[in-house]
Design an enzyme around this catalytic site. Structure first.
Site, PDB file in Angstrom:
ATOM      1  N   ASN A  29     -18.939  -1.308 -34.277  1.00 12.01           N
ATOM      2  CA  ASN A  29     -19.458  -2.639 -33.969  1.00 12.01           C
ATOM      3  C   ASN A  29     -20.554  -2.553 -32.905  1.00 12.01           C
ATOM      4  O   ASN A  29     -20.533  -1.683 -32.023  1.00 12.01           O
ATOM      5  CB  ASN A  29     -18.351  -3.630 -33.592  1.00 12.01           C
ATOM      6  CG  ASN A  29     -17.454  -3.197 -32.455  1.00 12.01           C
ATOM      7  OD1 ASN A  29     -17.267  -2.007 -32.206  1.00 12.01           O
ATOM      8  ND2 ASN A  29     -16.877  -4.155 -31.760  1.00 12.01           N
ATOM      9  N   GLU A  82     -22.347  -5.228 -30.470  1.00 14.84           N
ATOM     10  CA  GLU A  82     -22.405  -6.605 -29.961  1.00 14.84           C
ATOM     11  C   GLU A  82     -23.769  -6.886 -29.341  1.00 14.84           C
ATOM     12  O   GLU A  82     -24.592  -5.975 -29.145  1.00 14.84           O
ATOM     13  CB  GLU A  82     -21.250  -6.829 -28.985  1.00 14.84           C
ATOM     14  CG  GLU A  82     -19.906  -6.692 -29.700  1.00 14.84           C
ATOM     15  CD  GLU A  82     -18.699  -6.982 -28.820  1.00 14.84           C
ATOM     16  OE1 GLU A  82     -18.837  -7.088 -27.581  1.00 14.84           O
ATOM     17  OE2 GLU A  82     -17.603  -7.103 -29.405  1.00 14.84           O
ATOM     18  N   CYS A 131     -20.299  -6.124 -37.142  1.00 15.43           N
ATOM     19  CA  CYS A 131     -18.997  -5.468 -37.263  1.00 15.43           C
ATOM     20  C   CYS A 131     -19.136  -4.009 -37.701  1.00 15.43           C
ATOM     21  O   CYS A 131     -20.117  -3.619 -38.346  1.00 15.43           O
ATOM     22  CB  CYS A 131     -18.133  -6.198 -38.285  1.00 15.43           C
ATOM     23  SG  CYS A 131     -17.420  -7.744 -37.709  1.00 15.43           S
ATOM     24  N   GLU A 145     -17.449  -2.450 -40.057  1.00 10.69           N
ATOM     25  CA  GLU A 145     -17.459  -2.316 -41.519  1.00 10.69           C
ATOM     26  C   GLU A 145     -18.858  -2.584 -42.076  1.00 10.69           C
ATOM     27  O   GLU A 145     -19.319  -1.916 -43.010  1.00 10.69           O
ATOM     28  CB  GLU A 145     -16.471  -3.299 -42.154  1.00 10.69           C
ATOM     29  CG  GLU A 145     -15.018  -3.067 -41.772  1.00 10.69           C
ATOM     30  CD  GLU A 145     -14.592  -3.814 -40.528  1.00 10.69           C
ATOM     31  OE1 GLU A 145     -15.423  -4.054 -39.618  1.00 10.69           O
ATOM     32  OE2 GLU A 145     -13.406  -4.163 -40.463  1.00 10.69           O
ATOM     33  N   CYS A 192     -12.218  -8.343 -40.783  1.00 11.29           N
ATOM     34  CA  CYS A 192     -12.327  -9.800 -40.635  1.00 11.29           C
ATOM     35  C   CYS A 192     -12.698 -10.415 -41.985  1.00 11.29           C
ATOM     36  O   CYS A 192     -13.084  -9.712 -42.932  1.00 11.29           O
ATOM     37  CB  CYS A 192     -13.353 -10.151 -39.560  1.00 11.29           C
ATOM     38  SG  CYS A 192     -15.071  -9.967 -40.081  1.00 11.29           S
ATOM     39  N   CYS A 212     -16.157  -9.602 -43.290  1.00 10.32           N
ATOM     40  CA  CYS A 212     -16.273  -8.214 -43.766  1.00 10.32           C
ATOM     41  C   CYS A 212     -15.522  -7.998 -45.069  1.00 10.32           C
ATOM     42  O   CYS A 212     -15.936  -7.174 -45.885  1.00 10.32           O
ATOM     43  CB  CYS A 212     -15.824  -7.226 -42.691  1.00 10.32           C
ATOM     44  SG  CYS A 212     -17.102  -7.004 -41.438  1.00 10.32           S
TER      45      CYS A 212
HETATM   46  N1  THU Z   1     -14.785  -6.417 -35.244  1.00  9.93           N
HETATM   47  C1  THU Z   1     -15.152  -5.443 -36.145  1.00  9.93           C
HETATM   48  O1  THU Z   1     -16.116  -4.696 -35.911  1.00  9.93           O
HETATM   49  N2  THU Z   1     -14.427  -5.312 -37.263  1.00  9.93           N
HETATM   50  C2  THU Z   1     -13.291  -6.022 -37.549  1.00  9.93           C
HETATM   51  O2  THU Z   1     -12.714  -5.849 -38.605  1.00  9.93           O
HETATM   52  C3  THU Z   1     -12.773  -6.974 -36.577  1.00  9.93           C
HETATM   53  C4  THU Z   1     -13.716  -7.351 -35.496  1.00  9.93           C
HETATM   54  C5  THU Z   1     -15.546  -6.538 -33.997  1.00  9.93           C
HETATM   55  C6  THU Z   1     -16.439  -7.741 -33.885  1.00  9.93           C
HETATM   56  C7  THU Z   1     -16.554  -7.875 -32.380  1.00  9.93           C
HETATM   57  O3  THU Z   1     -17.582  -6.993 -31.921  1.00  9.93           O
HETATM   58  C8  THU Z   1     -15.217  -7.370 -31.860  1.00  9.93           C
HETATM   59  O4  THU Z   1     -14.640  -6.628 -32.917  1.00  9.93           O
HETATM   60  C9  THU Z   1     -14.256  -8.473 -31.436  1.00  9.93           C
HETATM   61  O5  THU Z   1     -14.065  -9.399 -32.441  1.00  9.93           O
END
Ligand code: THU
Length: 136
Positions: free
Chosen positions: A44, A46, A55, A57, A88, A91
């Site tokens: 991920n 941010e 994300c 994925e 999520c 994703c």
């Molecule tokens: N996140 C992912 O990268 N993948 C997931 O399946 C769940 C959430 C990340 C998004 C954000 O940067 C952090 O986790 C918190 O939600």
């Protein structure tokens, strides 16, 4: 758990260490095996403008596409969560584009807890490319 699933979890845990997650503090790694037999990874990323974050994925899928593959055979996702982290909702839809109902989705955490799903378990009756009319 067989060797190919362990390899996916190892790759996901390794790339997770590259995550840029200063706002949530929640680093995530994803690794997928594509139809070319290769493993593609992502973490991920941010952003100070929070909704612009991406994300793990999503990043792994982008790497697969850039690498020339188009089909997800299996995908593992790992985070430092109390329970295994599952993709999520957004994703799940992104995975849908390149998965089949039997694509294996493996969820894990850093403590070694594991859960195993098929894609259809996570997104039943999903909307995908086959729902669209043929384009001429
Ligand atoms: N996140 C992912 O990268 N993948 C997931 O399946 C769940 C959430 C990340 C998004 C954000 O940067 C952090 O986790 C918190 O939600």
């Amino acid at each position: 758990m067989n060797d190919s699933v362990s390899a996916l979890f190892d790759a996901a845990a390794q790339v997770r260490q590259q995550a840029h997650a200063p706002y949530s503090g929640f680093a995530v790694g994803a690794a997928l095996r594509a139809e070319d037999g290769r493993i593609y990874v992502g973490c991920n990323v941010e952003n100070a403008a929070y909704p612009s974050g991406t994300c793990a994925e999503q990043a792994a899928i982008a790497a697969m596409i850039a690498g020339g593959a188009r089909k997800i055979e299996a995908l593992a996702v790992v985070a430092g969560s109390p329970r295994p982290v599952t993709p999520c909702g957004a994703c799940r839809q992104r995975i849908r584009e390149f998965a089949s109902s039997s694509t294996q989705i493996h969820a894990g955490n850093l403590a070694g807890a594991r859960q195993h799903f098929t894609f259809a378990d996570l997104l039943p009756d999903s909307f995908g490319p086959d729902a669209l009319p043929e384009r001429s």
